[in-house]
Design an enzyme around this catalytic site. Structure first.
Site, short mmCIF file in Angstrom:
data_model
loop_
_atom_site.label_atom_id
_atom_site.label_comp_id
_atom_site.label_asym_id
_atom_site.label_seq_id
_atom_site.Cartn_x
_atom_site.Cartn_y
_atom_site.Cartn_z
N GLY A 8 6.64 13.80 3.83
CA GLY A 8 5.89 14.92 4.38
C GLY A 8 4.40 14.67 4.45
O GLY A 8 3.61 15.61 4.63
N VAL B 159 1.05 4.90 0.06
CA VAL B 159 0.41 6.19 0.28
C VAL B 159 1.33 7.15 1.03
O VAL B 159 1.55 8.29 0.60
CB VAL B 159 -0.92 6.03 1.05
CG1 VAL B 159 -1.50 7.39 1.44
CG2 VAL B 159 -1.93 5.26 0.19
N ARG C 273 -8.30 -1.42 9.79
CA ARG C 273 -7.98 -1.03 11.17
C ARG C 273 -8.45 -2.06 12.20
O ARG C 273 -7.74 -2.28 13.19
CB ARG C 273 -8.56 0.36 11.47
CG ARG C 273 -7.65 1.48 10.95
CD ARG C 273 -8.19 2.87 11.14
NE ARG C 273 -7.23 3.86 10.66
CZ ARG C 273 -7.55 5.06 10.22
NH1 ARG C 273 -8.82 5.45 10.20
NH2 ARG C 273 -6.61 5.90 9.79
N GLN D 186 8.43 -4.60 33.26
CA GLN D 186 8.54 -4.20 34.66
C GLN D 186 8.42 -5.40 35.58
O GLN D 186 9.16 -5.53 36.57
CB GLN D 186 7.47 -3.16 34.98
CG GLN D 186 7.65 -2.45 36.31
CD GLN D 186 8.84 -1.50 36.28
OE1 GLN D 186 9.28 -1.08 35.22
NE2 GLN D 186 9.39 -1.19 37.45
N GLU E 182 -1.10 3.03 10.17
CA GLU E 182 -2.54 3.10 9.83
C GLU E 182 -3.26 4.16 10.66
O GLU E 182 -4.41 3.99 11.06
CB GLU E 182 -3.21 1.73 9.97
CG GLU E 182 -2.71 0.74 8.92
CD GLU E 182 -3.75 -0.28 8.53
OE1 GLU E 182 -4.95 -0.01 8.63
OE2 GLU E 182 -3.34 -1.36 8.10
N TYR F 118 0.86 -1.18 0.00
CA TYR F 118 0.00 0.00 0.00
C TYR F 118 0.90 1.23 0.00
O TYR F 118 1.56 1.53 1.00
CB TYR F 118 -0.88 -0.06 1.24
CG TYR F 118 -1.90 1.04 1.45
CD1 TYR F 118 -3.18 0.93 0.92
CD2 TYR F 118 -1.60 2.14 2.24
CE1 TYR F 118 -4.14 1.90 1.17
CE2 TYR F 118 -2.55 3.12 2.50
CZ TYR F 118 -3.82 2.99 1.96
OH TYR F 118 -4.77 3.96 2.22
N GLN G 31 0.73 -7.62 45.81
CA GLN G 31 -0.37 -6.85 45.22
C GLN G 31 0.10 -5.94 44.09
O GLN G 31 -0.61 -5.77 43.09
CB GLN G 31 -1.05 -6.02 46.31
CG GLN G 31 -2.35 -5.37 45.85
CD GLN G 31 -3.00 -4.56 46.96
OE1 GLN G 31 -2.58 -3.45 47.24
NE2 GLN G 31 -4.02 -5.13 47.59
N THR H 290 10.14 -13.74 45.52
CA THR H 290 10.83 -12.74 46.33
C THR H 290 10.17 -12.70 47.70
O THR H 290 8.95 -12.91 47.80
CB THR H 290 10.77 -11.33 45.71
OG1 THR H 290 9.42 -10.89 45.67
CG2 THR H 290 11.37 -11.32 44.31
#
Length: 434
Positions: free
Chosen positions: A177, A173, A292, A385, A412, A171, A328, A319
């Protein structure tokens, strides 16, 4: 490393769907009214209301894509990320199974699936590797303008060949710029006799260096408004004057072939004009309503993989005398991942079902793409994390997931562009009542 192969013969997707759907139609006496493919694509018609359960055919598609991701994609994903080579072997195996080009209509040799079916496939393949999944999904993006606006000759020639051998298309397109601002494209096409001559360049084109043909958007009337200034063309990659630049080294999805394209006095016959002259912008944007939702589904797949990796690790890592999932701080991160994944998938499915049922889905497609893309990034970052220092190196897959996830907020239409689309729809509505 040893590569896993899949024998496509006993489970070819198109043949399996046709066989099952033909039997179902005959049993219900619907053979006169429903094609085999269309009966496979019913989402909730049987109950007459909302259904959150995939039908048997969709479950079969899901199982096949999931198994393919587990057996073929995941074992090779890290190596393709390292080498940045295009996954030709995996692409071919997926093509043989029918997991590529799923939206090509049956009249042109494809399975004729709807958007929802494509979302089911996209999530599973992206769970394995979103870079490999993007290499496959790029075909759908390039094909969609032809599916929507092509005439019978164009569809037979350019869609038909995609079902005969594992070809790629792209595609064209975006430009240096003109990313989000499509109206700013500079590529020009001038009519000379019974042909068109294209000059200009494109940038960030997925499958740019491996494509057999391109959908190219070019300005044909620079005095007209954006909605009427551009025309879509089908351009053979072998055309004289077409060249692809060096492969771009991306942050993530590194095996996806992303390159600039150059058009130097490229002659295109009149028969390769897609739709009407001046309708290119509308055609290009219309494709996004169909593509999409699968992009959002790919983001869901990345988010789900990140959560699964983090969940598994949190049950193994200890741990302070307990698995870290018992803390938690970690368990709440996992809970947020799970909530968002379920919400993103349902929003993605809604955006797909809307267009499958013939209703405008632009609003929901933007919602799904933005929400799923943002959540994929949160899940991937939180997975790193949870892994701690281990997540910051290549020994575990979560650092790759974090790099891969970022593009879902960019390609997209950026997350900000999606919010712009959503807000403009809200301006035209009085409320959001369903």
């Amino acid at each position: 490393s040893q590569q896993t192969s899949v024998d496509p013969a006993p489970c070819n997707l198109t043949m399996a769907l046709r066989s099952r759907c033909t039997a179902s139609s005959a049993k219900l006496g619907l053979g006169r009214f429903l094609s085999p493919a269309s009966s496979a694509r019913t989402f909730s018609a049987e109950s007459g209301g909302v259904s959150f359960v995939l039908n048997d055919d969709q479950k079969m598609i899901q199982d096949m894509a999931r198994q393919f991701a587990a057996d073929v994609i995941i074992p090779q994903a890290a190596e393709y990320d390292r080498t940045m080579a295009f996954p030709h072997d995996i692409f071919q195996q997926a093509w043989e199974l029918g997991l590529v080009n799923a939206h090509i209509p049956e009249d042109y040799g494809g399975p004729g699936m709807h958007t929802l079916d494509g979302c089911v496939i996209a999530e599973e393949l992206a769970y394995g590797c979103s870079g490999i999944q993007t290499a496959m999904e790029a075909n759908t993006l390039a094909q969609m303008p032809v599916i929507l606006a092509g005439n019978d000759f164009q569809k037979k020639k350019y869609l038909g060949r995609m079902t005969e051998e594992p070809l790629k298309c792209a595609y064209g397109v975006s430009e240096a710029g003109a990313g989000s601002d499509v109206a700013a494209i500079q590529t020009r096409a001038e009519k000379q006799g019974d042909k068109w001559v294209i000059n200009g360049s494109k940038l960030w084109i997925t499958n740019g260096g491996v494509a057999d043909w391109y959908f190219v958007l070019a300005v044909t009337d620079k005095t007209a408004s954006a909605g009427k200034a551009m025309t879509g063309f089908i351009v053979d990659a072998s055309s004289e004057g077409v060249s692809a630049g060096d492969k771009l080294v991306n942050m993530g999805q590194r095996c996806s072939d992303t390159r600039p394209l150059f058009f130097d006095n490229v002659v295109v016959p009149e028969e390769n004009v897609l739709g009407e002259v001046g309708a290119g912008f509308k055609i290009a944007m219309g494709a996004f309503d169909n593509t999409r939702p699968p992009v959002a589904a790919g983001a869901v797949g990345v988010a789900r993989r990140a959560m699964d990796e983090a969940l598994k690790y949190s049950k193994e890592r200890k741990t302070m005398g307990a698995e870290i999932i018992q803390h938690q701080a970690v368990s709440f991160m996992l809970a947020d991942m799970a909530m968002g994944i379920e919400a993103a998938r349902l929003l993605t499915y809604k955006s797909a079902v809307e267009i499958d049922e013939g209703r405008p889905n632009t609003l929901y497609a933007s919602m799904a793409k933005a929400f799923a893309g943002d959540h994929a990034n949160k899940c991937a970052a939180d997975a790193v994390q949870i892994f701690g220092g281990a997540g910051f190196n290549t020994e575990y897959p979560v650092e790759k997931l974090m790099r891969d996830a970022k593009i879902f907020q960019l390609y997209e239409g950026t997350s900000q562009i999606q919010r712009l689309i959503i807000s403009r729809h809200l301006m035209a509505r009085e409320d959001m009542a369903p």
